[in-house]
Design a protein around this motif. Sequence first.
Motif, PDB file in Angstrom:
ATOM      1  N   GLY A 186       0.797  -1.217   0.000  1.00  0.00           N
ATOM      2  CA  GLY A 186       0.000   0.000   0.000  1.00  0.00           C
ATOM      3  C   GLY A 186       0.827   1.263   0.000  1.00  0.00           C
ATOM      4  O   GLY A 186       0.502   2.248  -0.677  1.00  0.00           O
ATOM      5  N   GLN A 187       1.906   1.254   0.754  1.00  0.00           N
ATOM      6  CA  GLN A 187       2.787   2.423   0.802  1.00  0.00           C
ATOM      7  C   GLN A 187       3.436   2.662  -0.561  1.00  0.00           C
ATOM      8  O   GLN A 187       3.563   3.809  -1.003  1.00  0.00           O
ATOM      9  N   ALA A 188       3.815   1.571  -1.226  1.00  0.00           N
ATOM     10  CA  ALA A 188       4.414   1.696  -2.555  1.00  0.00           C
ATOM     11  C   ALA A 188       3.395   2.205  -3.567  1.00  0.00           C
ATOM     12  O   ALA A 188       3.714   3.029  -4.426  1.00  0.00           O
ATOM     13  N   ILE A 189       2.169   1.727  -3.473  1.00  0.00           N
ATOM     14  CA  ILE A 189       1.101   2.210  -4.357  1.00  0.00           C
ATOM     15  C   ILE A 189       0.934   3.709  -4.187  1.00  0.00           C
ATOM     16  O   ILE A 189       0.887   4.469  -5.169  1.00  0.00           O
ATOM     17  N   MET A 190       0.831   4.151  -2.940  1.00  0.00           N
ATOM     18  CA  MET A 190       0.644   5.575  -2.652  1.00  0.00           C
ATOM     19  C   MET A 190       1.776   6.409  -3.262  1.00  0.00           C
ATOM     20  O   MET A 190       1.521   7.414  -3.947  1.00  0.00           O
ATOM     21  N   GLN A 191       3.009   6.005  -3.035  1.00  0.00           N
ATOM     22  CA  GLN A 191       4.158   6.770  -3.522  1.00  0.00           C
ATOM     23  C   GLN A 191       4.179   6.833  -5.047  1.00  0.00           C
ATOM     24  O   GLN A 191       4.434   7.896  -5.637  1.00  0.00           O
ATOM     25  N   LEU A 192       3.906   5.714  -5.694  1.00  0.00           N
ATOM     26  CA  LEU A 192       3.936   5.678  -7.160  1.00  0.00           C
ATOM     27  C   LEU A 192       2.811   6.511  -7.769  1.00  0.00           C
ATOM     28  O   LEU A 192       3.005   7.182  -8.785  1.00  0.00           O
ATOM     29  N   LEU A 193       1.652   6.469  -7.153  1.00  0.00           N
ATOM     30  CA  LEU A 193       0.526   7.266  -7.651  1.00  0.00           C
ATOM     31  C   LEU A 193       0.804   8.757  -7.511  1.00  0.00           C
ATOM     32  O   LEU A 193       0.455   9.556  -8.385  1.00  0.00           O
ATOM     33  N   LEU A 194       1.437   9.140  -6.407  1.00  0.00           N
ATOM     34  CA  LEU A 194       1.755  10.550  -6.182  1.00  0.00           C
ATOM     35  C   LEU A 194       2.758  11.066  -7.220  1.00  0.00           C
ATOM     36  O   LEU A 194       2.733  12.246  -7.592  1.00  0.00           O
ATOM     37  N   GLU A 195       3.612  10.180  -7.701  1.00  0.00           N
ATOM     38  CA  GLU A 195       4.619  10.562  -8.705  1.00  0.00           C
ATOM     39  C   GLU A 195       4.058  10.523 -10.127  1.00  0.00           C
ATOM     40  O   GLU A 195       4.674  11.056 -11.050  1.00  0.00           O
ATOM     41  N   HIS A 196       2.901   9.900 -10.288  1.00  0.00           N
ATOM     42  CA  HIS A 196       2.340   9.652 -11.622  1.00  0.00           C
ATOM     43  C   HIS A 196       1.545  10.859 -12.115  1.00  0.00           C
ATOM     44  O   HIS A 196       0.659  11.368 -11.434  1.00  0.00           O
ATOM     45  N   ALA A 197       1.851  11.276 -13.332  1.00  0.00           N
ATOM     46  CA  ALA A 197       1.204  12.464 -13.902  1.00  0.00           C
ATOM     47  C   ALA A 197      -0.286  12.260 -14.166  1.00  0.00           C
ATOM     48  O   ALA A 197      -1.031  13.235 -14.266  1.00  0.00           O
ATOM     49  N   ALA A 198      -0.727  11.014 -14.282  1.00  0.00           N
ATOM     50  CA  ALA A 198      -2.138  10.755 -14.598  1.00  0.00           C
ATOM     51  C   ALA A 198      -3.064  11.022 -13.421  1.00  0.00           C
ATOM     52  O   ALA A 198      -4.288  11.095 -13.592  1.00  0.00           O
ATOM     53  N   TYR A 199      -2.500  11.182 -12.217  1.00  0.00           N
ATOM     54  CA  TYR A 199      -3.327  11.323 -11.020  1.00  0.00           C
ATOM     55  C   TYR A 199      -3.201  12.718 -10.424  1.00  0.00           C
ATOM     56  O   TYR A 199      -2.104  13.202 -10.157  1.00  0.00           O
ATOM     57  N   GLU A 200      -4.352  13.343 -10.202  1.00  0.00           N
ATOM     58  CA  GLU A 200      -4.372  14.671  -9.593  1.00  0.00           C
ATOM     59  C   GLU A 200      -4.601  14.608  -8.085  1.00  0.00           C
ATOM     60  O   GLU A 200      -4.291  15.553  -7.363  1.00  0.00           O
ATOM     61  N   LYS A 201      -5.165  13.491  -7.618  1.00  0.00           N
ATOM     62  CA  LYS A 201      -5.406  13.339  -6.183  1.00  0.00           C
ATOM     63  C   LYS A 201      -5.265  11.884  -5.781  1.00  0.00           C
ATOM     64  O   LYS A 201      -5.756  10.979  -6.471  1.00  0.00           O
ATOM     65  N   VAL A 202      -4.575  11.664  -4.664  1.00  0.00           N
ATOM     66  CA  VAL A 202      -4.434  10.325  -4.097  1.00  0.00           C
ATOM     67  C   VAL A 202      -4.976  10.392  -2.671  1.00  0.00           C
ATOM     68  O   VAL A 202      -4.422  11.079  -1.820  1.00  0.00           O
ATOM     69  N   ARG A 203      -6.053   9.679  -2.454  1.00  0.00           N
ATOM     70  CA  ARG A 203      -6.716   9.680  -1.153  1.00  0.00           C
ATOM     71  C   ARG A 203      -6.375   8.379  -0.430  1.00  0.00           C
ATOM     72  O   ARG A 203      -6.387   7.300  -1.020  1.00  0.00           O
ATOM     73  N   ILE A 204      -6.044   8.459   0.843  1.00  0.00           N
ATOM     74  CA  ILE A 204      -5.764   7.250   1.618  1.00  0.00           C
ATOM     75  C   ILE A 204      -6.610   7.238   2.887  1.00  0.00           C
ATOM     76  O   ILE A 204      -6.971   8.292   3.417  1.00  0.00           O
ATOM     77  N   ILE A 205      -6.944   6.037   3.328  1.00  0.00           N
ATOM     78  CA  ILE A 205      -7.630   5.843   4.608  1.00  0.00           C
ATOM     79  C   ILE A 205      -6.738   4.957   5.460  1.00  0.00           C
ATOM     80  O   ILE A 205      -6.387   3.848   5.050  1.00  0.00           O
ATOM     81  N   THR A 206      -6.366   5.447   6.627  1.00  0.00           N
ATOM     82  CA  THR A 206      -5.495   4.697   7.528  1.00  0.00           C
ATOM     83  C   THR A 206      -6.099   4.661   8.929  1.00  0.00           C
ATOM     84  O   THR A 206      -6.970   5.460   9.267  1.00  0.00           O
ATOM     85  N   ARG A 207      -5.601   3.724   9.723  1.00  0.00           N
ATOM     86  CA  ARG A 207      -6.070   3.624  11.110  1.00  0.00           C
ATOM     87  C   ARG A 207      -5.271   4.503  12.047  1.00  0.00           C
ATOM     88  O   ARG A 207      -5.683   4.762  13.165  1.00  0.00           O
ATOM     89  N   ARG A 208      -4.105   4.943  11.571  1.00  0.00           N
ATOM     90  CA  ARG A 208      -3.273   5.812  12.399  1.00  0.00           C
ATOM     91  C   ARG A 208      -2.676   6.918  11.525  1.00  0.00           C
ATOM     92  O   ARG A 208      -2.508   6.732  10.308  1.00  0.00           O
ATOM     93  N   PRO A 209      -2.376   8.065  12.109  1.00  0.00           N
ATOM     94  CA  PRO A 209      -1.855   9.188  11.323  1.00  0.00           C
ATOM     95  C   PRO A 209      -0.506   8.847  10.698  1.00  0.00           C
ATOM     96  O   PRO A 209       0.259   8.040  11.218  1.00  0.00           O
ATOM     97  N   ILE A 210      -0.219   9.481   9.573  1.00  0.00           N
ATOM     98  CA  ILE A 210       1.089   9.338   8.943  1.00  0.00           C
ATOM     99  C   ILE A 210       1.786  10.694   8.972  1.00  0.00           C
ATOM    100  O   ILE A 210       1.127  11.736   9.031  1.00  0.00           O
ATOM    101  N   THR A 211       3.097  10.672   8.950  1.00  0.00           N
ATOM    102  CA  THR A 211       3.863  11.926   9.017  1.00  0.00           C
ATOM    103  C   THR A 211       4.167  12.471   7.630  1.00  0.00           C
ATOM    104  O   THR A 211       4.552  13.614   7.480  1.00  0.00           O
ATOM    105  N   PHE A 212       3.992  11.640   6.613  1.00  0.00           N
ATOM    106  CA  PHE A 212       4.293  12.030   5.239  1.00  0.00           C
ATOM    107  C   PHE A 212       3.222  12.977   4.702  1.00  0.00           C
ATOM    108  O   PHE A 212       2.036  12.845   5.009  1.00  0.00           O
ATOM    109  N   SER A 213       3.633  13.941   3.884  1.00  0.00           N
ATOM    110  CA  SER A 213       2.681  14.861   3.257  1.00  0.00           C
ATOM    111  C   SER A 213       3.076  15.102   1.803  1.00  0.00           C
ATOM    112  O   SER A 213       4.248  14.955   1.429  1.00  0.00           O
ATOM    113  N   HIS A 214       2.097  15.484   0.991  1.00  0.00           N
ATOM    114  CA  HIS A 214       2.320  15.745  -0.431  1.00  0.00           C
ATOM    115  C   HIS A 214       1.150  16.593  -0.921  1.00  0.00           C
ATOM    116  O   HIS A 214       0.022  16.465  -0.428  1.00  0.00           O
TER     117      HIS A 214
END
Length: 234
Positions: A23-51
């Motif tokens: 899941g973390q790899a999916i998120m990172q790759l989607l954020l780098e991909h020009a085809a995607y304008e928004k990547v939404r995630i649902i987690t059980r705990r907060p993450i420190t990463f931002s984009h």
Amino acid sequence: MILAEVKLMPKQALVLGATGLIGQAIMQLLLEHAAYEKVRIITRRPITFSHSKLEAHVIPFDQLHRYPLLFQVDEVYCALGTTIKKAKTKENFRLVDFNYPYQAATIAQKQGIQQFLLVTGTGANKNSFFFYNRVKGELEEAIQKLNIPSIHIFRPSLLLGKRDEFRSKEKVAEIFMKMTEFLMIGPLTKYRAIQGEDVAKAMIQVANQNRKGYQIYDSQETQKLADAFTISSS
């Protein structure tokens, strides 16, 4: 005759299990991909990463039904999963590996999702003697019955990659698989270990091919898709 260039509409994706290996790899790759304008995630705990393209929501997974609008995206990537050791009971394991993914898929269906991409595992079979494989097989069958235009199931073998938690049994298995990889030929190729990031690449590769219907990809097919993965940075 000059053909006009077709400009594709930017897409939005939802990732479930974004704190895990795949899941973390999916998120990172989607954020780098020009085809995607928004990547939404649902987690059980907060993450420190931002984009700038990342939209993070901390929600208990047993409360997903209260947030249907979060599923109004083009694609849902589901990489939810646990282990019996971590879950402690079969009931808790089923909750994470069957209930949550299936609930997510049903919500996505109601919101008109076009593609649902799911990670299960090699050996998934509703009739399996092994509890883990049986639950994965039951999940595949349940999701197959949903009215979603494109459903893609990925069945990776042993996953390789850096995890946030140490799993001793998987580490031993990883060493064994690397030592015996040369034996994994022919029909056994699908049992070769695979990098978690390669599974993520394969999932995004398939999503951007707009394949319709219900399809299953074993580890060998997943690796081939990952090897063909290309990305245009945003």
